[in-house]
Design an enzyme around this catalytic site. Structure first.
Site, PDB file in Angstrom:
ATOM      1  N   GLU A 139      35.335  38.949  37.481  1.00  0.00           N
ATOM      2  CA  GLU A 139      34.367  39.121  38.473  1.00  0.00           C
ATOM      3  C   GLU A 139      33.104  37.922  38.289  1.00  0.00           C
ATOM      4  OE1 GLU A 139      32.438  43.127  39.027  1.00  0.00           O
ATOM      5  OE2 GLU A 139      30.721  42.154  39.850  1.00  0.00           O
ATOM      6  N   HIS A 141      34.123  44.899  45.649  1.00  0.00           N
ATOM      7  CA  HIS A 141      32.822  44.577  44.987  1.00  0.00           C
ATOM      8  C   HIS A 141      31.665  45.205  45.708  1.00  0.00           C
ATOM      9  CE1 HIS A 141      29.337  41.987  44.056  1.00  0.00           C
ATOM     10  NE2 HIS A 141      29.994  41.592  42.874  1.00  0.00           N
ATOM     11  N   ASP A 174      30.610  39.071  35.409  1.00  0.00           N
ATOM     12  CA  ASP A 174      29.903  38.935  36.496  1.00  0.00           C
ATOM     13  C   ASP A 174      29.021  37.972  36.525  1.00  0.00           C
ATOM     14  OD1 ASP A 174      28.961  39.865  38.873  1.00  0.00           O
ATOM     15  OD2 ASP A 174      28.335  41.859  38.156  1.00  0.00           O
ATOM     16  N   HIS A 205      31.511  34.757  39.956  1.00  0.00           N
ATOM     17  CA  HIS A 205      31.074  34.326  41.568  1.00  0.00           C
ATOM     18  C   HIS A 205      30.578  32.735  41.593  1.00  0.00           C
ATOM     19  CE1 HIS A 205      31.269  38.677  42.114  1.00  0.00           C
ATOM     20  NE2 HIS A 205      30.432  38.905  41.357  1.00  0.00           N
ATOM     21  N   PHE A 243      13.394  41.733  46.401  1.00  0.00           N
ATOM     22  CA  PHE A 243      13.388  42.371  45.332  1.00  0.00           C
ATOM     23  C   PHE A 243      13.720  42.036  43.941  1.00  0.00           C
ATOM     24  CE2 PHE A 243      17.182  44.037  47.374  1.00  0.00           C
ATOM     25  CZ  PHE A 243      18.039  43.840  46.409  1.00  0.00           C
TER      26      PHE A 243
HETATM   27 ZN    ZN Z   1      29.563  40.684  40.995  1.00  0.00          ZN
END
Ligand code: ZN
Length: 325
Positions: free
Chosen positions: A8, A165, A288, A10, A24
């Protein structure tokens, strides 16, 4: 531990259209993430330091799914897949693989793009960022809906997994977060959105129709290993027409059609619960990156109190089997 595979992870192209900022998010953190999304040298350095052999890359959320115009989504998905192929994969074929970005706004076009990405570019599957906007930012198409089923037929034929995702809730469904916008994204909303989306897939009967589909969920299954047994228990008391056409109990689909990754999680208690629910053959190590640190997650995983057999399975053996590496 050396030889780990992560999935995962990116990336983003500098010419991807701005999709509206998540105001945010802390700006200093976001600037660092932004820089790391687009490059590969620091990424490889980090992989080397943390015993990660291969990263499977995917376009960061909300990605193509957030493009309201169908034509633009089709064109952009193709361009992004070509970019990751030329910029990352061609330069380091031994370190990088990729999941395709897809224009789910048009499921037939998405099926074609997936086929092209797998057969011509050597991609190992697709990553889909939750619901897709159709026409405007408050309209969603979910992946269990009937017009998407021809896409799933093609996925099953190609025999590749699809990573589901998160993305943040639809703008007109954010009332509950008012005053606490920090919860909208990865802190909370992501998990709720994605777990519910995965439940829709299970309840729809999709896995009865296409039993060989494989879906991957991040963040140790977005809470489902903990919550799904109660879902199953309580659904027994709901009128049948209110929970889809599925034929099996929902926990059966979780064990049979899903893999769960450790992305963003470094909590032994949560990992043990997941192992007890789905078994170590169905769990895959992931980070991630660049939202999370390879160092933080790897140093936890390399030491956490599980057997070496399970550590090897979760660290790389399950992924090598799933992706035929
Ligand atoms: Zn992710």
């Amino acid at each position: 531990m050396k030889g780990k595979i992560v999935l995962e992870e990116h990336w983003e192209s500098p010419d991807f259209p701005a999709m509206g900022s998540h105001d945010f998010t802390d700006p200093d953190y976001f600037a660092k993430v932004q820089e790391r999304l687009q490059e590969y040298e620091k990424r490889i350095e980090d992989m080397d330091k943390n015993g990660i052999r291969t990263s499977i890359l995917s376009l960061t959320q909300p990605g193509i799914e957030g493009i309201c115009d169908k034509k633009q989504a089709i064109e952009l998905a193709r361009r992004m897949n070509d970019h990751v192929s030329q910029y990352f994969l061609a330069k380091h074929p031994d370190r990088f693989k990729a999941f395709a970005a897809l224009p789910m706004q048009d499921p037939e076009a998405a099926a074609k793009e997936l086929k092209r990405a797998v057969e011509e570019l050597g991609f190992v599957g697709a990553l889909i960022n939750g619901y897709s906007n159709i026409g405007d930012e408050n309209t969603a198409q979910y992946l269990d809906e009937p017009r998407v089923w021809p896409f799933w037929e093609e996925v099953e034929k190609l025999g590749v997994p699809v990573y589901l995702h998160p993305r943040i809730p639809l703008p007109n469904q954010q009332r509950m977060y008012q005053g606490y916008e920090g919860l909208l994204g990865s802190a909370w909303g992501f998990g709720i959105e994605t777990a519910t989306h995965a439940l829709r897939l299970m309840l729809s009967g999709l896995f009865d129709q296409y039993p060989d589909l494989t879906i991957i969920l991040g963040h140790l299954g977005e809470g489902l290993p903990f919550t799904l047994p109660r879902v199953e228990h309580r659904l027994r008391h709901q009128r049948p027409e209110t929970h889809g056409k599925h034929k099996q109990p929902v926990t059966e689909y979780l064990r049979r059609n899903f893999y769960l990754t450790t992305s963003g999680v470094f909590r032994t208690q949560a990992l043990i619960d997941t192992m007890l629910e789905v078994g170590s053959d169905r769990i895959l190590f992931s980070v991630d990156y660049p939202y999370e640190s390879m160092e933080e997650i790897s140093s936890w995983f390399d030491q956490c109190p599980i057997s070496e057999t399970d550590r090897q399975k979760i660290g790389y053996k399950n992924a090598a089997r799933l992706f035929n590496f």
